[in-house]
Write a protein that holds these residues in place. Structure first.
Motif, mmCIF file in Angstrom:
data_model
loop_
_atom_site.group_PDB
_atom_site.id
_atom_site.type_symbol
_atom_site.label_atom_id
_atom_site.label_comp_id
_atom_site.label_asym_id
_atom_site.label_seq_id
_atom_site.Cartn_x
_atom_site.Cartn_y
_atom_site.Cartn_z
ATOM 1 N N GLN A 95 0.833 -1.201 0.000
ATOM 2 C CA GLN A 95 0.000 0.000 0.000
ATOM 3 C C GLN A 95 0.869 1.254 0.000
ATOM 4 O O GLN A 95 0.583 2.223 -0.708
ATOM 5 C CB GLN A 95 -0.925 0.019 1.232
ATOM 6 N N LYS A 100 -3.414 0.010 -4.664
ATOM 7 C CA LYS A 100 -4.681 0.478 -4.071
ATOM 8 C C LYS A 100 -5.520 -0.673 -3.550
ATOM 9 O O LYS A 100 -6.211 -0.554 -2.544
ATOM 10 C CB LYS A 100 -5.461 1.284 -5.114
ATOM 11 N N ARG A 101 -5.474 -1.790 -4.290
ATOM 12 C CA ARG A 101 -6.280 -2.949 -3.861
ATOM 13 C C ARG A 101 -5.338 -4.083 -3.497
ATOM 14 O O ARG A 101 -4.652 -4.635 -4.351
ATOM 15 C CB ARG A 101 -7.198 -3.389 -5.014
#
Ligand code: OAD
Length: 237
Positions: A95, A100-101
């Motif tokens: 992160q 983002k995921r």
């Protein structure tokens, strides 16, 4: 063709950030006893000792920076519309590198969870002022929000990881010894559904025999090579 790419990372992706791996030369489990530090029994027996170990690791992680391997994986999320990053790491470096995921199979070391009430929240303080820390809501004992040996993985994360693995055209495995299940099952599931498997690891692992390509490099170099292979070869297939 919209290539569906899934990636599974392990401690090896963070090794070049100065965070020790668990197994192998210099690994954490060489110096520390797993069952004394990373199990519910250990925490019941001596929460302060377990917390001292996690507090020390939090500090090391806080001082560390994401490396090129993390950043390349973050860039892949931008480049490929169908991309899933699954990690066994609890350090949050993906992160911090811009991913983002991230599906976190083994939790997150920055999350604190109450052993008495439903409180859970992120806390980035390292070192913590008081060990073991107390719940701000009920005063109960807080624990690290990680998965310990003998505990189940978070079901939503595991299901999402399985879905991505089964649907993938390319499954990239970076820096994991492939010794811990169910995470190690994911590339095998992907392979059974026809995915092309790539491993980035300087060492051979129990997952190596399943691979279509093994890149025997550290993550910073190996992920770049994997990316080139995907771009030049697999994307056109
Ligand atoms: P391991 O410590 O078992 O394996 C790390 C792997 O990274 C090894 O195969 C190394 O060869 C490889 N490696 C070392 N340096 C590397 C580099 N620069 N680039 C790429 N690879 C490198 O770590 P994991 O497989 O992540 O569980 O361990 C799985 C789980 O066991 C962890 O999530 C943790 C641990 O106990 C929990 O905390 C529940």
């Amino acid at each position: 063709m919209r290539l569906r790419i899934a990636v599974l990372t392990g401690a090896g992706i963070s090794a070049e950030s100065g965070i020790p791996t668990f197994r192998g030369a210099g690994g954490l489990w060489e110096r520390y006893k797993l069952e004394e530090l990373a199990s519910p029994e250990a925490f019941r027996r001596d929460p302060k000792l377990v917390w001292e170990w996690y507090d020390y690791r939090r500090l090391k992680i806080k001082e560390a920076e994401p490396n090129r391997g993390h950043r390349l994986l973050a860039s892949m999320e931008e480049e490929f519309p169908n991309f899933t990053l699954i990690t066994q790491n609890v350090d949050g470096l993906h992160q911090r590198a811009g991913s983002k995921r991230v599906i976190e199979l083994h939790g997150n070391i920055w999350k604190l969870r109450c052993t008495r009430c439903t409180y859970e929240d992120f806390n980035y303080e390292a070192p913590l002022k008081v060990l073991p820390p107390a719940c701000p809501s009920c005063g109960g004992l807080l624990r690290p929000g990680v998965v310990w040996f003998g505990e189940s993985l978070p079901i939503d994360a595991l299901e999402e990881a399985y879905r991505a693995a089964k649907a993938s055209d390319v499954f990239l495995v970076v820096g994991t010894s492939g010794m811990v299940y169910p995470a190690a099952q994911l590339p095998i599931e992907a392979k059974e559904r026809g995915a092309y498997l790539i491993e980035v690891n300087p060492e051979e692992t129990p997952l190596s025999p399943y691979m279509d390509t093994c890149i025997r490099e550290k993550a910073s170099v190996g992920v770049e090579k994997a990316l080139e292979l995907i771009r030049s070869h697999l994307q056109r297939a």
